[in-house]
Design an enzyme around this catalytic site. Structure first.
Site, PDB file in Angstrom:
ATOM      1  N   ARG A   1       7.991 -21.186  58.991  1.00  8.34           N
ATOM      2  CA  ARG A   1       9.012 -20.886  59.998  1.00  8.34           C
ATOM      3  C   ARG A   1       8.883 -19.444  60.484  1.00  8.34           C
ATOM      4  NH1 ARG A   1      14.883 -22.649  58.281  1.00  8.34           N
ATOM      5  NH2 ARG A   1      15.258 -22.325  60.501  1.00  8.34           N
TER       6      ARG A   1
ATOM      7  N   CYS B   1      17.902 -15.095  57.596  1.00  7.64           N
ATOM      8  CA  CYS B   1      17.253 -16.400  57.445  1.00  7.64           C
ATOM      9  C   CYS B   1      17.513 -17.175  58.726  1.00  7.64           C
ATOM     10  CB  CYS B   1      17.778 -17.112  56.201  1.00  7.64           C
ATOM     11  SG  CYS B   1      19.578 -17.279  56.150  1.00  7.64           S
TER      12      CYS B   1
END
Length: 285
Positions: A181, A240
């Site tokens: 990611r 995050c």
């Protein structure tokens, strides 16, 4: 037991009947928001309450926020009261993901300077593997009155502050998502892939052993020291996808004996709300 960090399954079992201790189940699945509560009803650590990430540990999403903005302080106080928690209560939180979701509640309690809060090391998988008792159904705690709470604004960073960090060499930005990611190779949740420029990547799962328990404090200290390099631990900002699993790094810092940095509460899902904010690489899903 590491003060205000983690507690073992054996230590928790010893205090389950103590009214001064309250346990909160934080199991959650980002792809199925009802899974955690249904799983809790099927079987949980005795006397545990349930905290829903979307309903209890977050407020409603707006056009400018990330996926899990902080709840209003009054709402958080109400949730704590409903779980039977007072300022003098010892709180233990757990999940089934090595603390990835439980760390959010741990951090929120730290942010209001609650004096005693722990994440169950190994979570409910370790509890079950050891053959410890489970309880089904909901657990109606006698409601308490926690009283007013105030978030410590020094413990989190806003999008405006993170923007300024892009050209500030004395603060380290850490991305707690998976490398895939971070590199923009995949993005299963948010609409844009990539990462905030200048951020370094350390997946939060690296804080754990293969059995879901936290690594030894000395091992964590060595690994974070390699990450920090010339930076002080308190001069770090962690993000995050939505300000949840980033809290895991602050918990790991606490275990390792470091002074914790800050959480970018909006995280990637808020950063990409404005297409003018820079990101790397330039991929879209």
């Amino acid at each position: 037991m590491i003060k205000n960090a983690i507690i073992s399954t054996a230590e928790l079992e010893m205090v389950l009947d103590n009214p001064d201790w309250v346990v909160v189940d934080c199991r959650f699945d980002l792809q199925d928001s009802d899974w955690g509560y249904h799983t809790y009803l099927a079987g949980h650590i005795p006397f545990a309450n349930y905290a829903h990430l979307n309903h209890d540990l977050s407020s409603k999403i707006s056009q400018s926020t990330g996926r899990h903005p902080l709840p209003k302080e009054a709402d958080f106080s109400k949730a704590l009261s409903n779980w039977g928690i007072e300022p003098s209560t010892n709180v233990v939180v757990y999940d089934s993901n090595g603390g990835a979701f439980a760390a959010r509640l741990w951090w929120m309690l730290c942010m209001i300077h609650h004096p005693s809060v722990y994440v169950l090391n190994g979570g409910i998988p370790k509890w079950e593997k050891e053959g410890r008792k489970l309880q089904s159904g909901s657990w109606p705690k006698a409601s308490k009155n926690y009283g007013p709470v105030k978030y410590d604004q020094n413990m989190y960073a806003t999008t405006a502050e993170v923007w300024k960090l892009l050209n500030k060499p004395d603060t380290l930005l850490i991305d707690a998502r998976t490398p895939e990611r971070y590199h923009g190779e995949i993005e299963p949740i948010d609409t844009l892939a990539g990462h905030i420029p200048s951020a370094l990547n350390r997946f939060h799962g690296l804080n754990l052993e293969s059995d879901g328990t936290f690594k030894d404090p000395s091992a964590l200290r060595a690994e974070f020291s390699d990450l920090f390099q010339q930076f002080s631990s308190k001069d770090t900002v962690v993000y995050c996808g939505s300000g949840v699993t980033s809290c895991h790094h602050l918990l790991a810092m606490r275990i390792a004996g470091f002074e914790e940095g800050r959480i970018y509460i909006g995280s990637w899902s808020e950063w990409i709300r404005d297409p003018n904010r820079p990101r790397l690489p330039d991929n879209q899903y």
